[in-house]
Design an enzyme around this catalytic site. Structure first.
Site, short mmCIF file in Angstrom:
data_model
loop_
_atom_site.label_atom_id
_atom_site.label_comp_id
_atom_site.label_asym_id
_atom_site.label_seq_id
_atom_site.Cartn_x
_atom_site.Cartn_y
_atom_site.Cartn_z
N GLU A 1 0.80 -1.23 0.00
CA GLU A 1 0.00 0.00 0.00
C GLU A 1 0.83 1.29 0.00
OE1 GLU A 1 -4.08 -1.70 2.05
OE2 GLU A 1 -2.74 -0.50 3.31
N GLU B 1 -6.51 -7.49 -1.40
CA GLU B 1 -7.01 -7.47 -0.03
C GLU B 1 -8.49 -7.08 -0.09
OE1 GLU B 1 -5.02 -5.10 2.92
OE2 GLU B 1 -3.00 -5.63 2.22
#
Length: 475
Positions: A248, A368
């Site tokens: 991320e 995710e």
């Protein structure tokens, strides 16, 4: 205290997951031997038999039972257009995240949990796990300081990789973290300041040449590691599905995205120059940035366009093979459960699948996604409905030969690790309905992968009896 309850896991997940998943094994064998003899009428009968009378075993887990049927050689996953292939057959992904595997593998008292989670994942047909191949400057650190490593922790990562192979699970290995967990870019900043560098904030990780050199040196060490258990160099190991540059990444100090773009460009070329065989992904959440203002409507909020990432621009970089997207409606949209979460997820996924086809020409993995038990209004029925909605969107893409290449649940835990739960953990033995959903998705994708190996049906518009099982609306 560490709890081990293998017999209970076998009784619950073996019946709930394997019952669905191993149906495909019988189906594949029967179809291979009769599809060209019986025609569509015979195939329709076989589909009905699989649905109505699934064959299963509760004595073993999926990772080993599939061995008995004979598998293709264990080779690298590759990209062919906008899809993954293994041995020139399609490879659609149903997978999961368990980020802490390396740290648990260090200590003999917790190492068994690594085996458990792979065993349980294999029992419901999951084929890819995303996990951390980094721990910088923390407790049980892999990299204790720049280019200084703990050999025992590296041996733990060796174990994770070798154990995954036993259960026919491939790994996406992330190489660093945007967040402070397991060190992240903040630890690199700390090391830089200790070395006398003048650094303004954590985002200098992306721009300062010394910190870039720290990151590259670590990448070089990891990729060239020779596994002490298998004797295979990481960059030659087919068990590794892909490398991920960072979990991320964000660069909020530069909303134009130029700083992060430059870092990705340098690191993608560096990784691929050292390891051209493995796939590479960035690790982005998928926010649309300044290069595509017309796409802002798909972002969950206005802040998302200001964090320095740019989905399409970032993924057009040379060396990037796979688009990565995360889905957290309960964090980005609202922490209260509502239909708005499912509606957002649908538009978010469909936009990224379309853009991966139209602009990127690469597969996209929703790396995710999940539902937290801490969300206001949470219940397991909603979680199942949400997971089903994600799976259905991917199946629709699969049916059309689209870029929707798979998804990874956040996150799968074995029994006895509840204290680590961030709210999203799924323990299969405690979640029978969710286990069934996962196993059914695995079965559908496995059947589709196998069928395309015999007679590729990508973008085939003729209705076929097997579609009733592969793409039925009810998950």
């Amino acid at each position: 205290m560490w709890l081990t309850d293998s017999e209970n896991m076998d009784a619950h997940v073996g019946k709930l997951g394997s019952k669905v998943f191993f149906s495909v094994a019988i189906f594949v064998i029967l179809v291979q031997s009769s599809i060209w003899v019986s025609g569509d009428e015979g195939l329709e009968t076989l589909v009905e038999d699989v649905v109505d009378h699934p064959s299963y075993s509760t004595s073993n887990y999926g990772g080993y039972e599939m061995d008995e049927l004979g598998d293709d050689p264990w080779t690298m996953v590759q990209k062919k257009g906008n899809q993954f292939v293994v041995n020139d057959k399609p490879f659609y992904v149903n997978g999961f995240n368990t980020y802490w595997l390396m740290v648990f593998a260090v200590d003999q008292s917790t190492r068994g949990k690594v085996t458990e989670v792979f065993q349980q994942a294999a029992s419901v047909g999951l084929t890819v796990c995303r996990t951390w191949a980094f721990n910088d400057g923390q407790w049980r650190a892999l990299q204790k300081s720049p280019s200084v490593y703990d050999e025992e922790v590296f041996k733990a990562l060796d174990f994770v990789i070798s154990e995954a192979r036993k259960f026919k699970i491939r790994l996406i290995l992330s190489l660093s973290n945007n967040w402070e967990g397991y060190g992240g870019k903040a630890q690199y900043i700390k090391w830089g300041r200790e070395a006398g560098l003048n650094l303004a904030n954590d985002d200098d990780f992306f721009s300062h040449p010394t910190l870039r050199s720290y990151y590259k040196a670590n990448v070089k060490t990891v990729l060239n590691r020779v596994n002490t258990i298998t004797n295979i160099t990481y960059k030659e190991d087919p068990t590794i599905f892909a490398w991920e540059l960072m979990n991320e990444p964000r660069c909020t100090s530069d909303p134009t995205g130029d700083k992060l773009q430059s870092w990705i460009q340098e690191m993608a070329v560096y990784v691929k120059s050292m390891d051209p065989k493995h796939l590479l992904e960035i690790g982005l959440e998928g926010f649309y940035g300044p290069s595509t203002p017309e796409k802002f409507q798909f972002n969950p909020n206005t802040y998302a366009q200001q964090v320095g990432t740019d989905f399409i621009r970032n993924h057009l970089i040379l060396g990037v093979d796979v688009a990565s997207v995360h889905i957290y409606a309960d964090s980005w949209v609202s922490q209260t459960i509502s239909d708005a979460h499912i509606n957002f997820t649908k538009s978010w996924m469909e936009a990224h699948i379309e853009d991966s086809e139209k602009y990127l020409g690469m597969p996209v993995v929703f790396a995710e996604f999940g539902v937290s038990t801490k969300d206001n209004g949470y219940n397991s029925t909603y979680r199942d409905a949400y997971i089903s909605s994600v799976y259905k969107i991917l199946l629709n893409s699969t049916k059309k030969g689209g870029s929707g290449a798979g998804s990874l649940l956040w996150q799968l835990f074995p029994d006895g690790t509840d204290y680590m739960d961030d709210g999203y953990a799924i323990v299969l033995s405690k979640s029978p309905s969710t286990s069934n959903l996962i196993a059914l998705q695995s079965t559908r994708l496995s059947m589709f992968n196998s069928m395309c190996g015999w007679n590729c049906r990508w973008s085939c518009h003729k209705k076929h009896p097997v579609d009733a099982l592969l793409f039925h609306d009810e998950l």
